[in-house]
Write a protein that holds these residues in place. Structure first.
Motif, PDB file in Angstrom:
ATOM      1  N   PRO A 173      83.553  52.308  61.336  1.00  0.00           N
ATOM      2  CA  PRO A 173      83.453  53.712  60.894  1.00  0.00           C
ATOM      3  C   PRO A 173      82.501  53.928  59.721  1.00  0.00           C
ATOM      4  N   ARG A 174      82.202  52.853  58.981  1.00  0.00           N
ATOM      5  CA  ARG A 174      81.279  53.027  57.848  1.00  0.00           C
ATOM      6  C   ARG A 174      79.828  53.136  58.335  1.00  0.00           C
ATOM      7  N   SER A 176      79.003  53.620  62.005  1.00  0.00           N
ATOM      8  CA  SER A 176      78.811  54.310  63.296  1.00  0.00           C
ATOM      9  C   SER A 176      78.394  55.780  63.207  1.00  0.00           C
ATOM     10  N   LYS A 210      86.234  52.609  72.126  1.00  0.00           N
ATOM     11  CA  LYS A 210      85.561  53.217  70.968  1.00  0.00           C
ATOM     12  C   LYS A 210      84.063  53.401  71.238  1.00  0.00           C
TER      13      LYS A 210
END
Lengths: 357, 572
Positions: A173-174, A176, A210
């Motif tokens: 998440p940092r 993407s 994901k």
């Protein structure tokens, strides 16, 4: 359906374990005499295969020179490997193959073998420059290039501090947000199945879910120019990632490749002559020629790809320099076949459903 | 005097050709149904099953494809019909100057392949590599691209834009034939122009609008080119592209049975759509001029709106045709796709064009295309002449059925005929090596375009009075000689028109070709598609430019001829 595939996979595994080519070795002179009568050969593959038209012009000239022939090498841009494998099988079953030989990786060759579409040729017994370990499917296919899978991205579009170093980074998440909704993923499941040998099936399923959410499109393995152009800033996986990078960087394009795992996921691309080929002698000779050092240098020049089993090729040097040891192609093929049975097949079907979304 | 047998022979020949054509059409449609009830690859034993329908109807992917296709069709109609109506109204009902030029500009668009324009639109309106977006973003201080071609709406926009001239042709025919008395009456009673347009003219062309809408819908249902070029990479699938991947799957074997089930449902859907289509056509006569007097409606004076009318047509031509062409040309010059810049310009060269000249596969594709451009229209015109003769000249009871069968390829998506003929060719490939040959393409093109040929020639033959051939018959002239020496010269414009239109269609066709072409039967469109689909964007662009340049003289000749014949390029 599942049952028959499992049986076929088991039979193929048995064949791989103890197979020896059943076809009798033909002398090169005998093949050349037959080839001279055939006059031309047809090869259908993706438009940029082996450097496309330019690569084939030079390959054709070198082939004719090596065997003293004057054969016409017809390269026809056609469907990519998966679609072509399906087409070839249908054609062989129906009576006539539209291409004389076929290029594909483990999954395609397993399917071709299973459907009995490959001509039996004792490659290493017939051609002195072909070694036994080059025969991926003994008596059926030879390794024309080794391809390290990896992530590719456009360095103009992905900020330096956000560049992925591994497959896991793709869903971090940092990082993407830099490619969310814009990432291309390949429509194939095999690389994910290969990744599951390192990560386990559950982790790969979570990863695939994901990945699909973050994706903006589907690109096949021949479409890296769409990352070069910036249409998609990043592609989650592509076969021949390093070779693509080398080739496009030579043209000044901002393409960077990263092998997403250690050891890298490796595809072994093979050539094999097909049953019901219109030009069987030329097909055998040309496939064998592609394993020679002169052909490998031409392929390297135009396509950037080579087999690590031919001495002096760029990939052989790269692997030696980076002390990377790859699984022997025959073993990789057997592992692939194993993944086609039972749980492996079910897992692949689950992945295919996810990618369809 | 010749014996009566000679007359009979000629009639039998014509009836035979017509009957064979009808059989071919019905046979291929039946093949789709048969395919849908089988599993496995052609030539392999298979039990009959409804499993394909079960799989199709229970797969959420099918529902997604259906929704996408309907949305795509709706946008296509939403763009093409209003544009077509405005163009038709400007040309037919107003005093717009230089109408011939306006018609030519609109017509040129129809004749160039849609997939080439779609390629151009990727380089114009893609959110990341679209030149227009890249220019607009700094201009308006935007952080994201304002326009996105890589959506269902975007794909529908491109399809709609390319189909607008076709809608114009269909609607303008109705506006031309509209009863002007009602418009005149409205004007005399002091009703405003706008109210006259909405309350009088629009209802008068209503049947033509309905038939144009249905026609656009069937085209969108079957369209492969724009969804293929723009949609596939962006994970957007319509019926046609989903069908393509069933035959050319990413993994595993082709699913002919499942594609047959898709096809059977599409056939049923298309035939259902024909009911309102025919109902609209039946209504159309009520709105036409029935007076024998030379009575023309007064055209509307545009006044200062003339410039606006022309600006709209010119803008359409520029946006729909010139801009995509320029984008393709730019890409064809570069080693890889880049935005226009000094650096990119420095790297530009004509290298790809030089390579194309020595590409034997490309030359082979060019030769095959040329062969199709000559053979297909010849077959279509011959078969259509036979069918039209039976329909308009004979007293056979089955002639109405024959006409209906000849019309069938019109509503049924052509890619289904391609699918069916591929299946047949695979089935018989051990006996007759047809699969992958150029003859398969030739056959399917001819079968599909018979519907167009018969519409043109039915109209032409109806206008020729029977007394001329009756006189020849009394004189003992054989039927085929009458056809050749009496009827053919009288319907020559129709014959030539049908021939040239079919020839140009053979040149631009991609949907059917992409399902059937093999290395032996590559044509220019599939060659370019192969390059594009295989990732060779620059090569595809260069060959596309060459293809357009080569065929331009033929397009120009066709347009001049069609204008001279005063026949408008309507496919219905």
């Amino acid at each position: 359906m599942n049952c028959s595939r499992i049986t076929a996979a088991a039979l193929l595994a048995l064949a791989l374990a103890g197979a020896s080519p059943s076809g009798a070795a033909e002398s090169i002179d005998h093949l050349v005499a037959g080839a001279a009568k055939e006059g031309e050969i047809v090869f259908v593959a993706g438009s940029e295969t082996f450097g496309g038209r330019k690569g084939f012009a030079e390959l054709g000239a070198a082939f004719n020179k090596k065997f003293g022939l004057n054969a016409r090498i017809n390269f026809a841009p056609g469907p990519e490997m998966n679609a072509m494998a399906a087409r070839v099988i249908t054609e062989v079953k129906s009576g006539r193959a539209s291409t004389d030989f076929y290029l594909g990786s483990q999954s395609h060759y397993a399917l071709l073998h299973q459907e009995n579409a490959l001509e039996n040729v004792p490659w290493s017994a017939s051609f002195p420059w072909i070694t036994k370990d080059m025969e991926v499917l003994p008596g059926e296919s030879v390794l024309v290039y080794t391809s390290l899978n990896g992530i590719i991205y456009n360095s103009n579009l992905i900020p330096k501090d956000k560049t992925p170093k591994s497959y896991a980074d793709l869903i971090d998440p940092r990082l993407s947000p830099a490619w969310a909704g814009k990432m291309a993923i390949p429509p194939y499941v095999q690389w994910l199945a290969d990744l599951s040998l390192l990560w386990g099936q559950e982790k790969v399923k979570d990863f695939a879910r994901k990945l699909v959410t973050l994706s903006g499109g589907r690109l096949r393995y021949s479409e890296e120019e769409r990352v070069v152009s910036g249409e998609f800033p990043i592609m989650a996986n592509i076969g021949g990632a390093l070779e693509h990078m080398w080739m496009w960087q030579n043209k000044g394009a901002p393409l960077v490749a990263v092998t997403g795992s250690s050891p890298p996921i490796t595809s072994y691309f093979q050539l094999g002559a097909l049953k019901k080929s219109a030009h069987p002698n030329l097909a055998k000779l040309f496939v064998a020629f592609m394993m020679s050092k002169e052909a490998q240098l031409i392929i390297e020049k135009y396509d950037g790809r080579t087999t690590h089993l031919v001495e002096g090729t760029r990939l052989a040097k790269y692997l030696a320099a980076n002390r990377i040891k790859l699984q022997p192609p025959g073993e990789a093929m057997a592992a692939y076949v194993k993944s086609e049975g039972g749980e492996g097949l079910k897992f692949k079907e689950e992945l295919a459903k996810m990618l369809k979304q | 005097m010749k014996p009566a047998a000679a007359h009979l022979d000629g009639k039998f020949v014509l009836a035979g050709v017509a009957g064979l054509s009808a059989l071919a059409i019905l046979g291929l449609l039946a093949m789709i149904i048969w395919m849908s009830l089988r599993t496995g690859v052609p030539g392999q034993p298979s039990a009959y099953t409804f499993n394909n329908y079960t799989v199709l109807l229970t797969d959420p992917y099918s529902l997604r494809v259906l929704k996408t296709t309907l949305l795509f069709a709706a946008v296509t109609i939403g763009i093409s019909i209003p544009l077509g109506f405005i163009f038709a109204w400007l040309v037919e009902r107003t005093d717009l100057p230089h109408k011939a030029l306006a018609m030519s500009l609109l017509g040129i668009g129809i004749l160039f392949p849609t997939f080439l324009k779609a390629m151009g639109w990727v380089f114009l309106l893609h959110p990341r590599i679209g030149v227009i977006n890249v220019l607009l973003m700094p201009l308006f201080g935007l952080t994201a691209a304002p326009l996105n071609i890589a959506t269902v709406a975007g794909i529908g926009f491109v399809e709609g834009l390319t189909l607008a001239p076709l809608a114009y042709v269909m609607i303008s025919a109705a506006l031309r034939g509209m009863n002007p008395a009602l418009v005149e009456a409205s004007s005399i009673h002091g009703v405003s122009r706008w109210r006259t347009l909405v309350r009088v003219e629009l209802p008068l062309v209503y049947p033509a609008l309905v038939s144009a809408v249905i026609w656009m819908f069937t085209v969108a249902l079957a369209a492969f080119d724009v969804p293929g070029v723009i949609g596939m990479a962006n994970n957007i699938f319509t019926f046609s592209t989903a069908l393509y991947f069933m035959i050319n799957p990413n993994e595993g074997l082709p699913r002919y049975g499942l594609s047959g089930a898709y096809g059977a449902i599409m056939v049923a859907f298309s035939l259902l759509l024909m009911l309102p289509y025919f109902a609209a056509l039946r209504q159309s006569h009520r709105y036409q001029i029935i007076s024998g007097k030379s009575y023309r409606a007064r055209v509307i004076e545009l006044g200062r709106w003339r410039t606006a009318g022309w600006a709209l047509i010119a803008a359409y031509f520029f946006v729909a045709f010139v801009l995509p062409l320029l984008a393709i040309f730019w890409v064809s010059l570069l080693p890889f796709v880049q935005m226009p810049s000094r650096r990119a310009l420095a790297a530009a060269s004509f290298e790809r064009y030089g390579a194309a000249l020595f590409d034997t596969a490309l030359l082979g594709a060019g030769w095959n295309t040329l062969l199709l451009m000559v053979a297909v229209p010849t077959i279509v015109v011959a078969a259509s002449t036979a069918i039209s003769w039976v329909v308009t000249r004979s007293r056979l009871r089955a002639r109405i059925v024959l006409d209906a069968i000849a019309f069938l390829p019109h509503p049924v998506p052509h890619l289904l005929f391609a699918l069916a003929i591929a299946y047949v060719a695979l089935l018989v490939s051990d006996v007759v090596p047809l699969y992958g040959s150029i003859y398969v393409l030739m056959a399917v093109y001819a079968i599909c375009w018979i519907s167009f040929g018969t519409r043109v020639l039915n109209n032409s033959m109806i206008q020729v009075h029977r007394e001329l051939e009756e006189a020849a018959e009394v004189g003992g002239v054989p039927t085929l000689t009458i056809l050749r020496k009496v009827i053919a010269p009288l319907i020559r414009p129709g014959l030539v028109y049908a021939w040239i239109w079919t020839s140009l269609s053979a040149y631009r066709e991609l949907t059917m070709a992409v399902f059937l072409a093999s290395p032996r039967s590559q044509v220019l469109s599939t060659y370019i598609w192969g390059q594009w689909h295989g990732g060779g964007l620059g090569d595809a662009a260069a060959i596309a430019i060459v293809m357009m340049a080569v065929v331009s003289p033929l397009v120009a000749f066709f347009w001049i001829y069609a204008r001279r014949q005063q026949q408008v390029a309507s496919p219905v």
